[in-house]
Enzyme design. Sequence first.
Site, PDB file in Angstrom:
ATOM      1  N   ASP A  69       0.812  -1.212   0.000  1.00 38.43           N
ATOM      2  CA  ASP A  69       0.000   0.000   0.000  1.00 38.43           C
ATOM      3  C   ASP A  69       0.848   1.266   0.000  1.00 38.43           C
ATOM      4  OD1 ASP A  69      -2.361  -1.342  -0.114  1.00 38.43           O
ATOM      5  OD2 ASP A  69      -2.983  -0.952   1.947  1.00 38.43           O
ATOM      6  N   GLY A  70       1.992   1.248   0.686  1.00 39.84           N
ATOM      7  CA  GLY A  70       2.849   2.429   0.706  1.00 39.84           C
ATOM      8  C   GLY A  70       3.336   2.799  -0.677  1.00 39.84           C
ATOM      9  N   ASN A 138      -3.771   8.897   2.360  1.00 42.77           N
ATOM     10  CA  ASN A 138      -4.220   8.225   3.579  1.00 42.77           C
ATOM     11  C   ASN A 138      -4.469   9.222   4.700  1.00 42.77           C
ATOM     12  OD1 ASN A 138      -4.544   5.542   2.991  1.00 42.77           O
ATOM     13  ND2 ASN A 138      -2.827   4.818   4.217  1.00 42.77           N
ATOM     14  N   ASP A 139      -3.386   9.882   5.132  1.00 39.56           N
ATOM     15  CA  ASP A 139      -3.525  10.732   6.306  1.00 39.56           C
ATOM     16  C   ASP A 139      -2.353  11.684   6.457  1.00 39.56           C
ATOM     17  OD1 ASP A 139      -1.426   9.094   7.437  1.00 39.56           O
ATOM     18  OD2 ASP A 139      -2.943   7.662   8.054  1.00 39.56           O
ATOM     19  N   ARG A 166      -4.862  17.456  23.425  1.00 43.56           N
ATOM     20  CA  ARG A 166      -3.609  17.143  24.128  1.00 43.56           C
ATOM     21  C   ARG A 166      -3.489  15.632  24.068  1.00 43.56           C
ATOM     22  NH1 ARG A 166       0.092  19.226  27.768  1.00 43.56           N
ATOM     23  NH2 ARG A 166       0.790  17.826  29.441  1.00 43.56           N
ATOM     24  N   ALA A 203      -4.459   8.381  22.078  1.00 39.88           N
ATOM     25  CA  ALA A 203      -4.177   8.478  23.515  1.00 39.88           C
ATOM     26  C   ALA A 203      -4.408   9.890  24.035  1.00 39.88           C
ATOM     27  CB  ALA A 203      -2.747   8.016  23.804  1.00 39.88           C
TER      28      ALA A 203
END
Length: 309
Positions: A69-70, A138-139, A166, A203
């Site tokens: 995919d890359g 992708n992003d 944050r 996170a």
Amino acid sequence: MAGYVFGLVLHPTRDVSEVVGTIARWAGQHGKSLAVRREDRHRVPTSVEAVPARDLADHCDALISIGGDGTMLGALRMAVRDPKPVLGVHLGRVGFLVEVEPPDLPRALERLVAHDFTVESHACLACDVCGDDVVAFNDIALVRQPGAGFVTATLAVDGQRYGYYRCDALVVSTPTGSTAYSYAAGGPLISPATEALVVTPSAPMAGISRSVLLSPHESVHLELRPDSAPVAVEMDGLLIREAATEGSVHVRYVPDAGRVVRLDPRRYQERNQLKLSLLDLPLLPEQLRELLPDGLREQLNRRELPPPR
């Protein structure tokens, strides 16, 4: 079709010689031409023309991505100014974009030059990263450096401020990219048929803690706050800034920026469903059975027939 030129986009480190050899032999037998980036000249036969990387897509009628995919994302970025059909040959691991296995290449090439395929349109993110223009299929991600604190940034949509983040990382993704970094960060899976972009914190410690799904007509502006730690900026998983301490990322959605070749869309979707099941979407046993090769499925069916009376 006389004069048809394939552009080869090679995985940067994997051995692609066998696949390149198959393509070169087929092209020689059918009077088609091949081209490659100059930096990959040493990895292909002498019959393949070498051109500057920025000119490869313009020089070719179609691109063949050889890798995972890359590599496919890199091929799509190359052709973003004038999208060309991109055929993905699978040499990667999971691979949600690539479709063709190396043994199926000759038939795939025949169908490509005969225009016997469908096109899967892909959107991209046009991004202004601290004054530099980049494109991501992708992003785009702001990522904390280990031991250096947290990514702290404000979010504005169409110029209106919504709040702050944050977190360890902040990911803006397309529907295609929703199965990548955004998904790993807890974001939703978005159908490729949907036009949307999603902002997902990884996170989160404070501020916005859930994914925000936005319209393709809305622009996203992320501004680093003075109390943010230095952040790395990644585009489709590639590092483009190593330690940004100030600045902003402005993102807008661009539809129909990439053209992916699909030879068997239904079978491709079934395979992707199986790949997703390996992540987090379990399939029913009868669904898994349908994805087996015909011969193996028939053999399994015979084993399960009741014994004759």
